[in-house]
Design an enzyme around this catalytic site. Structure first.
Site, short mmCIF file in Angstrom:
data_model
loop_
_atom_site.label_atom_id
_atom_site.label_comp_id
_atom_site.label_asym_id
_atom_site.label_seq_id
_atom_site.Cartn_x
_atom_site.Cartn_y
_atom_site.Cartn_z
N CYS A 59 0.83 -1.20 0.00
CA CYS A 59 0.00 0.00 0.00
C CYS A 59 0.87 1.26 0.00
CB CYS A 59 -0.93 0.00 1.21
SG CYS A 59 -2.08 1.39 1.25
N CYS A 109 -6.22 -4.01 6.93
CA CYS A 109 -7.37 -3.10 6.92
C CYS A 109 -8.56 -3.65 6.14
CB CYS A 109 -6.96 -1.74 6.37
SG CYS A 109 -6.62 -1.70 4.59
#
Length: 376
Positions: free
Chosen positions: A111, A210
Protein backbone atom coordinates in the site's frame (compact mmCIF):
# COMPACT_ATOMS: atom_id res chain seq x y z
CA UNK A 1 19.96 17.92 9.81
CA UNK A 2 16.36 16.66 9.68
CA UNK A 3 13.57 17.66 7.30
CA UNK A 4 15.39 20.84 6.21
CA UNK A 5 12.78 21.75 3.54
CA UNK A 6 10.20 22.13 6.29
CA UNK A 7 12.30 24.79 7.97
CA UNK A 8 13.61 26.79 5.03
CA UNK A 9 10.43 27.60 3.07
CA UNK A 10 6.72 26.84 3.20
CA UNK A 11 5.62 23.95 1.00
CA UNK A 12 2.35 22.98 -0.61
CA UNK A 13 1.63 19.81 1.33
CA UNK A 14 -0.98 17.13 0.73
CA UNK A 15 -1.71 15.47 4.07
CA UNK A 16 -3.05 11.91 3.83
CA UNK A 17 -5.65 11.73 6.61
CA UNK A 18 -6.90 8.25 7.46
CA UNK A 19 -9.31 9.43 10.12
CA UNK A 20 -6.95 8.32 12.90
CA UNK A 21 -5.06 10.30 15.51
CA UNK A 22 -1.54 9.98 14.04
CA UNK A 23 -2.37 11.39 10.60
CA UNK A 24 -4.46 14.15 12.17
CA UNK A 25 -1.62 15.28 14.45
CA UNK A 26 0.84 15.03 11.53
CA UNK A 27 -1.37 17.31 9.40
CA UNK A 28 -1.75 19.75 12.30
CA UNK A 29 2.02 19.91 12.84
CA UNK A 30 2.64 20.50 9.14
CA UNK A 31 0.13 23.38 9.15
CA UNK A 32 1.58 24.79 12.37
CA UNK A 33 5.03 24.77 10.73
CA UNK A 34 3.71 27.26 8.19
CA UNK A 35 3.06 24.99 5.24
CA UNK A 36 0.09 25.34 2.90
CA UNK A 37 -1.64 22.08 3.83
CA UNK A 38 -4.58 20.36 2.16
CA UNK A 39 -6.07 17.23 3.72
CA UNK A 40 -7.13 14.24 1.67
CA UNK A 41 -8.81 11.01 2.72
CA UNK A 42 -8.28 8.00 0.48
CA UNK A 43 -11.45 6.02 -0.16
CA UNK A 44 -9.97 2.57 -0.61
CA UNK A 45 -13.05 0.38 -0.26
CA UNK A 46 -15.75 -0.11 -2.85
CA UNK A 47 -18.01 -0.82 0.14
CA UNK A 48 -16.74 1.71 2.72
CA UNK A 49 -19.08 0.48 5.47
CA UNK A 50 -17.24 -2.85 5.71
CA UNK A 51 -13.66 -2.05 6.63
CA UNK A 52 -13.89 -1.40 10.38
CA UNK A 53 -14.96 -3.60 13.26
CA UNK A 54 -14.17 -1.85 16.55
CA UNK A 55 -10.42 -1.19 16.50
CA UNK A 56 -9.84 -3.28 13.36
CA UNK A 57 -9.65 -2.03 9.82
CA UNK A 58 -10.02 1.44 8.39
CA UNK A 59 -11.45 3.19 5.32
CA UNK A 60 -15.08 3.47 6.44
CA UNK A 61 -17.47 6.38 5.99
CA UNK A 62 -16.91 7.01 9.72
CA UNK A 63 -13.17 7.39 9.08
CA UNK A 64 -13.80 9.82 6.23
CA UNK A 65 -16.01 11.93 8.47
CA UNK A 66 -13.46 11.86 11.30
CA UNK A 67 -10.77 13.05 8.88
CA UNK A 68 -13.00 15.84 7.61
CA UNK A 69 -13.78 17.02 11.14
CA UNK A 70 -10.05 17.03 11.98
CA UNK A 71 -9.30 19.08 8.85
CA UNK A 72 -12.00 21.58 9.84
CA UNK A 73 -10.46 21.99 13.30
CA UNK A 74 -6.96 22.42 11.83
CA UNK A 75 -8.40 24.90 9.34
CA UNK A 76 -7.27 23.29 6.10
CA UNK A 77 -9.14 22.35 2.90
CA UNK A 78 -10.21 18.71 2.70
CA UNK A 79 -11.08 16.29 -0.10
CA UNK A 80 -11.90 12.61 -0.51
CA UNK A 81 -10.14 10.83 -3.36
CA UNK A 82 -11.49 7.51 -4.64
CA UNK A 83 -8.60 5.07 -5.11
CA UNK A 84 -10.67 1.94 -4.46
CA UNK A 85 -10.02 0.37 -7.87
CA UNK A 86 -6.28 0.95 -7.65
CA UNK A 87 -6.21 -0.38 -4.08
CA UNK A 88 -8.15 -3.50 -5.06
CA UNK A 89 -5.82 -4.25 -7.97
CA UNK A 90 -2.46 -3.36 -6.40
CA UNK A 91 -3.01 -4.42 -2.80
CA UNK A 92 -5.99 -6.77 -2.30
CA UNK A 93 -5.58 -8.83 -5.49
CA UNK A 94 -1.81 -8.96 -4.98
CA UNK A 95 -2.38 -10.20 -1.42
CA UNK A 96 -4.67 -13.01 -2.61
CA UNK A 97 -2.35 -14.00 -5.47
CA UNK A 98 0.67 -14.16 -3.17
CA UNK A 99 -1.07 -16.48 -0.71
CA UNK A 100 -2.34 -18.60 -3.59
CA UNK A 101 1.27 -18.99 -4.71
CA UNK A 102 2.35 -20.14 -1.24
CA UNK A 103 3.96 -16.86 -0.20
CA UNK A 104 3.33 -14.55 2.76
CA UNK A 105 2.85 -10.93 1.62
CA UNK A 106 2.85 -7.70 3.62
CA UNK A 107 -0.03 -5.57 2.30
CA UNK A 108 1.07 -2.48 4.27
CA UNK A 109 4.32 -2.27 2.32
CA UNK A 110 2.46 -2.76 -0.94
CA UNK A 111 0.00 0.00 0.00
CA UNK A 112 2.81 2.42 0.83
CA UNK A 113 4.59 1.58 -2.41
CA UNK A 114 1.64 1.49 -4.81
CA UNK A 115 -0.97 3.76 -3.22
CA UNK A 116 0.35 6.36 -0.77
CA UNK A 117 3.68 7.03 -2.47
CA UNK A 118 2.84 6.17 -6.07
CA UNK A 119 -0.78 6.82 -7.01
CA UNK A 120 -1.27 9.53 -4.36
CA UNK A 121 2.13 11.17 -4.83
CA UNK A 122 1.86 11.16 -8.63
CA UNK A 123 -1.51 12.87 -8.42
CA UNK A 124 -0.23 15.33 -5.81
CA UNK A 125 2.75 16.36 -7.95
CA UNK A 126 0.52 16.73 -11.01
CA UNK A 127 -1.63 19.14 -9.00
CA UNK A 128 1.36 21.23 -7.95
CA UNK A 129 1.94 19.93 -4.41
CA UNK A 130 5.52 19.70 -3.13
CA UNK A 131 5.13 16.89 -0.62
CA UNK A 132 2.87 14.20 0.77
CA UNK A 133 2.56 14.14 4.56
CA UNK A 134 1.57 11.01 6.53
CA UNK A 135 1.39 9.99 10.17
CA UNK A 136 4.09 7.34 9.91
CA UNK A 137 6.74 7.19 12.63
CA UNK A 138 9.92 7.53 10.60
CA UNK A 139 12.48 10.26 10.04
CA UNK A 140 13.89 11.94 6.94
CA UNK A 141 17.38 13.41 7.10
CA UNK A 142 18.44 15.94 4.47
CA UNK A 143 22.14 15.89 3.61
CA UNK A 144 24.27 18.94 2.64
CA UNK A 145 23.98 18.04 -1.06
CA UNK A 146 20.17 18.09 -0.82
CA UNK A 147 19.70 14.33 -1.03
CA UNK A 148 17.51 12.68 1.58
CA UNK A 149 17.80 9.58 3.72
CA UNK A 150 15.11 7.57 5.48
CA UNK A 151 15.91 6.74 9.11
CA UNK A 152 14.22 4.99 11.98
CA UNK A 153 11.95 7.15 14.14
CA UNK A 154 13.49 8.81 17.17
CA UNK A 155 11.22 6.62 19.31
CA UNK A 156 12.24 3.11 18.29
CA UNK A 157 9.23 1.60 20.05
CA UNK A 158 6.94 3.25 17.48
CA UNK A 159 9.28 3.06 14.49
CA UNK A 160 7.51 2.25 11.18
CA UNK A 161 10.46 2.55 8.82
CA UNK A 162 10.14 -1.14 7.89
CA UNK A 163 6.88 -0.58 6.02
CA UNK A 164 8.43 2.46 4.29
CA UNK A 165 11.50 0.59 3.07
CA UNK A 166 9.92 0.36 -0.40
CA UNK A 167 10.28 4.12 -1.00
CA UNK A 168 12.82 5.20 -3.59
CA UNK A 169 14.85 8.42 -3.75
CA UNK A 170 12.24 10.30 -5.81
CA UNK A 171 9.47 9.39 -3.38
CA UNK A 172 11.60 10.34 -0.37
CA UNK A 173 12.25 13.72 -1.96
CA UNK A 174 8.53 14.47 -1.64
CA UNK A 175 7.73 12.75 1.67
CA UNK A 176 7.08 14.36 5.04
CA UNK A 177 6.76 12.54 8.38
CA UNK A 178 6.10 15.13 11.10
CA UNK A 179 5.90 12.49 13.86
CA UNK A 180 9.33 11.03 13.16
CA UNK A 181 11.19 13.19 15.67
CA UNK A 182 8.66 12.55 18.43
CA UNK A 183 10.05 10.74 21.46
CA UNK A 184 6.76 10.40 23.30
CA UNK A 185 4.26 7.76 24.23
CA UNK A 186 1.11 7.23 22.19
CA UNK A 187 -0.77 8.67 25.15
CA UNK A 188 1.15 11.92 24.71
CA UNK A 189 0.25 12.02 21.01
CA UNK A 190 -3.37 11.57 22.03
CA UNK A 191 -2.98 14.33 24.63
CA UNK A 192 -1.59 16.62 21.92
CA UNK A 193 -4.58 15.81 19.72
CA UNK A 194 -6.89 16.66 22.59
CA UNK A 195 -5.11 19.98 23.19
CA UNK A 196 -5.59 20.78 19.53
CA UNK A 197 -9.29 20.03 19.80
CA UNK A 198 -9.15 16.96 17.55
CA UNK A 199 -12.04 14.59 18.28
CA UNK A 200 -9.96 11.58 17.16
CA UNK A 201 -7.77 11.92 20.27
CA UNK A 202 -9.37 8.86 21.88
CA UNK A 203 -10.16 6.90 18.73
CA UNK A 204 -8.64 3.38 18.84
CA UNK A 205 -5.86 2.53 16.41
CA UNK A 206 -6.63 0.22 13.52
CA UNK A 207 -4.94 -3.16 13.64
CA UNK A 208 -3.98 -6.01 11.33
CA UNK A 209 -5.04 -5.98 7.67
CA UNK A 210 -7.37 -3.10 6.92
CA UNK A 211 -9.44 -4.93 4.29
CA UNK A 212 -10.04 -7.94 6.58
CA UNK A 213 -12.03 -6.17 9.26
CA UNK A 214 -12.79 -9.25 11.36
CA UNK A 215 -9.15 -10.37 11.41
CA UNK A 216 -9.99 -13.78 9.90
CA UNK A 217 -7.40 -13.99 7.13
CA UNK A 218 -8.02 -17.68 6.51
CA UNK A 219 -11.76 -17.10 6.13
CA UNK A 220 -11.15 -14.20 3.77
CA UNK A 221 -8.85 -16.31 1.58
CA UNK A 222 -11.24 -19.26 1.65
CA UNK A 223 -14.03 -17.03 0.33
CA UNK A 224 -11.75 -15.75 -2.44
CA UNK A 225 -9.93 -18.95 -3.38
CA UNK A 226 -12.35 -21.68 -2.33
CA UNK A 227 -11.57 -24.71 -0.22
CA UNK A 228 -8.99 -27.13 -1.60
CA UNK A 229 -8.23 -30.15 0.55
CA UNK A 230 -4.63 -31.32 0.64
CA UNK A 231 -2.15 -33.23 2.79
CA UNK A 232 -0.14 -32.19 5.80
CA UNK A 233 3.09 -34.22 5.84
CA UNK A 234 6.27 -34.45 7.87
CA UNK A 235 9.78 -33.98 6.49
CA UNK A 236 9.90 -37.62 5.37
CA UNK A 237 6.65 -37.20 3.41
CA UNK A 238 4.51 -39.22 5.83
CA UNK A 239 0.92 -37.98 5.85
CA UNK A 240 -0.13 -36.60 9.22
CA UNK A 241 -3.45 -35.01 8.36
CA UNK A 242 -5.32 -32.87 5.86
CA UNK A 243 -6.07 -29.18 5.38
CA UNK A 244 -8.74 -27.21 3.52
CA UNK A 245 -6.38 -24.90 1.68
CA UNK A 246 -2.59 -24.47 1.78
CA UNK A 247 -3.13 -20.71 1.58
CA UNK A 248 -4.33 -20.85 5.20
CA UNK A 249 -0.79 -21.50 6.48
CA UNK A 250 2.41 -19.52 6.75
CA UNK A 251 6.02 -20.54 7.39
CA UNK A 252 6.72 -20.81 11.11
CA UNK A 253 3.07 -21.29 12.08
CA UNK A 254 2.53 -23.50 15.13
CA UNK A 255 -1.14 -23.18 16.05
CA UNK A 256 -4.08 -24.43 14.05
CA UNK A 257 -2.30 -27.37 12.39
CA UNK A 258 -4.94 -29.85 13.64
CA UNK A 259 -2.85 -32.92 12.95
CA UNK A 260 -3.65 -34.63 16.25
CA UNK A 261 -0.82 -37.19 16.22
CA UNK A 262 2.01 -36.05 18.52
CA UNK A 263 5.54 -35.80 17.19
CA UNK A 264 7.88 -38.71 18.13
CA UNK A 265 9.90 -36.38 20.37
CA UNK A 266 6.79 -34.86 21.92
CA UNK A 267 7.79 -31.35 20.83
CA UNK A 268 5.63 -28.89 18.89
CA UNK A 269 5.65 -28.91 15.09
CA UNK A 270 5.75 -25.90 12.84
CA UNK A 271 4.97 -25.20 9.20
CA UNK A 272 8.21 -25.62 7.26
CA UNK A 273 7.04 -25.42 3.66
CA UNK A 274 3.94 -24.68 1.58
CA UNK A 275 3.71 -26.17 -1.90
CA UNK A 276 0.86 -24.69 -3.96
CA UNK A 277 1.67 -27.07 -6.84
CA UNK A 278 0.97 -30.22 -4.81
CA UNK A 279 -1.26 -28.41 -2.28
CA UNK A 280 0.92 -29.87 0.47
CA UNK A 281 1.93 -28.38 3.81
CA UNK A 282 5.12 -29.75 5.39
CA UNK A 283 5.60 -29.57 9.15
CA UNK A 284 8.52 -30.35 11.44
CA UNK A 285 10.51 -29.32 14.50
CA UNK A 286 11.49 -25.73 15.29
CA UNK A 287 15.14 -26.47 14.49
CA UNK A 288 14.18 -27.11 10.86
CA UNK A 289 13.05 -23.49 10.58
CA UNK A 290 16.60 -22.17 11.00
CA UNK A 291 17.56 -20.12 7.92
CA UNK A 292 21.15 -19.23 7.19
CA UNK A 293 20.73 -17.35 3.89
CA UNK A 294 18.14 -16.09 1.46
CA UNK A 295 17.64 -14.65 -1.99
CA UNK A 296 15.37 -11.63 -2.46
CA UNK A 297 14.02 -10.08 -5.65
CA UNK A 298 12.66 -6.71 -6.77
CA UNK A 299 15.07 -4.64 -4.65
CA UNK A 300 14.10 -1.00 -4.02
CA UNK A 301 16.72 1.40 -2.71
CA UNK A 302 16.12 4.46 -0.54
CA UNK A 303 18.79 6.30 -2.52
CA UNK A 304 21.74 4.99 -4.51
CA UNK A 305 21.99 1.21 -4.78
CA UNK A 306 24.94 -0.20 -2.78
CA UNK A 307 27.86 -1.63 -4.74
CA UNK A 308 29.69 -4.77 -3.70
CA UNK A 309 29.05 -6.84 -0.59
CA UNK A 310 28.37 -5.07 2.68
CA UNK A 311 27.47 -5.70 6.31
CA UNK A 312 24.09 -4.45 7.49
CA UNK A 313 21.37 -5.19 9.96
CA UNK A 314 18.12 -6.59 8.60
CA UNK A 315 14.50 -6.56 9.73
CA UNK A 316 12.23 -9.31 8.47
CA UNK A 317 8.81 -8.31 9.80
CA UNK A 318 7.08 -5.13 10.87
CA UNK A 319 7.45 -5.73 14.58
CA UNK A 320 10.57 -7.89 14.50
CA UNK A 321 14.05 -7.19 15.76
CA UNK A 322 17.26 -6.63 13.81
CA UNK A 323 19.81 -9.25 12.87
CA UNK A 324 23.27 -8.83 11.38
CA UNK A 325 23.66 -9.85 7.73
CA UNK A 326 26.06 -9.82 4.84
CA UNK A 327 24.30 -8.71 1.65
CA UNK A 328 25.25 -8.25 -2.00
CA UNK A 329 23.37 -7.43 -5.18
CA UNK A 330 24.08 -10.13 -7.79
CA UNK A 331 22.44 -10.01 -11.23
CA UNK A 332 19.59 -7.91 -9.87
CA UNK A 333 18.94 -10.22 -6.90
CA UNK A 334 19.83 -9.57 -3.29
CA UNK A 335 21.88 -12.38 -1.76
CA UNK A 336 21.82 -12.31 2.04
CA UNK A 337 23.74 -14.39 4.58
CA UNK A 338 22.82 -14.22 8.27
CA UNK A 339 25.49 -13.97 10.97
CA UNK A 340 23.27 -16.20 13.14
CA UNK A 341 20.41 -18.43 11.94
CA UNK A 342 16.93 -16.88 12.05
CA UNK A 343 13.52 -18.56 12.15
CA UNK A 344 10.15 -18.05 10.55
CA UNK A 345 11.42 -16.53 7.30
CA UNK A 346 8.85 -16.93 4.54
CA UNK A 347 8.95 -16.23 0.80
CA UNK A 348 6.85 -13.17 0.04
CA UNK A 349 7.95 -11.29 3.15
CA UNK A 350 10.08 -8.18 2.82
CA UNK A 351 13.62 -7.89 4.07
CA UNK A 352 14.66 -4.33 4.89
CA UNK A 353 18.35 -3.48 5.23
CA UNK A 354 19.67 -0.85 7.65
CA UNK A 355 23.00 0.90 8.10
CA UNK A 356 22.67 2.05 11.68
CA UNK A 357 19.32 3.86 11.73
CA UNK A 358 19.40 4.56 7.97
CA UNK A 359 17.14 2.50 5.74
CA UNK A 360 19.25 1.23 2.84
CA UNK A 361 16.44 -0.49 0.95
CA UNK A 362 14.17 -3.50 0.77
CA UNK A 363 13.49 -6.57 -1.34
CA UNK A 364 10.97 -9.40 -1.47
CA UNK A 365 12.17 -12.77 -0.18
CA UNK A 366 12.04 -15.36 -2.97
CA UNK A 367 13.85 -18.36 -1.48
CA UNK A 368 15.60 -19.41 1.72
CA UNK A 369 18.48 -21.74 2.54
CA UNK A 370 18.06 -23.62 5.76
CA UNK A 371 20.92 -24.61 8.04
CA UNK A 372 19.48 -28.17 8.06
CA UNK A 373 18.24 -30.14 5.05
CA UNK A 374 16.08 -27.67 3.13
CA UNK A 375 12.57 -28.65 2.23
CA UNK A 376 11.85 -25.41 0.37
Amino acid sequence: MTDTPQRTRPLRVLAAMSGGVDSAVAAARAAEAGHDVTGVHLALSANPQSFRTGARGCCTIEDSRDARRAADVIGIPFYVWDLADRFREDVVEDFVAEYEAGRTPNPCLRCNEKIKFAALLDKALALGFDAVCTGHYAKIVTLPDGSRELHRASDLAKDQSYVLGVLDAKQLAHAMFPLGDTVTTKEEIRAEAERRGLAVAKKPDSHDICFIADGDTQGFLARRLGRAEGDIVDESGTKLGTHEGAYGFTIGQRKGLRIGTPAPDGKPRYVLDISPVTNTVTVGPASSLDVGALTAIRPRWCGTAPTGPGTYTAQLRAHGGETEVRAELVDGELRVTFAEPVRGVAPGQAIVLYDGTRVVGSATIAATTRTTADVA
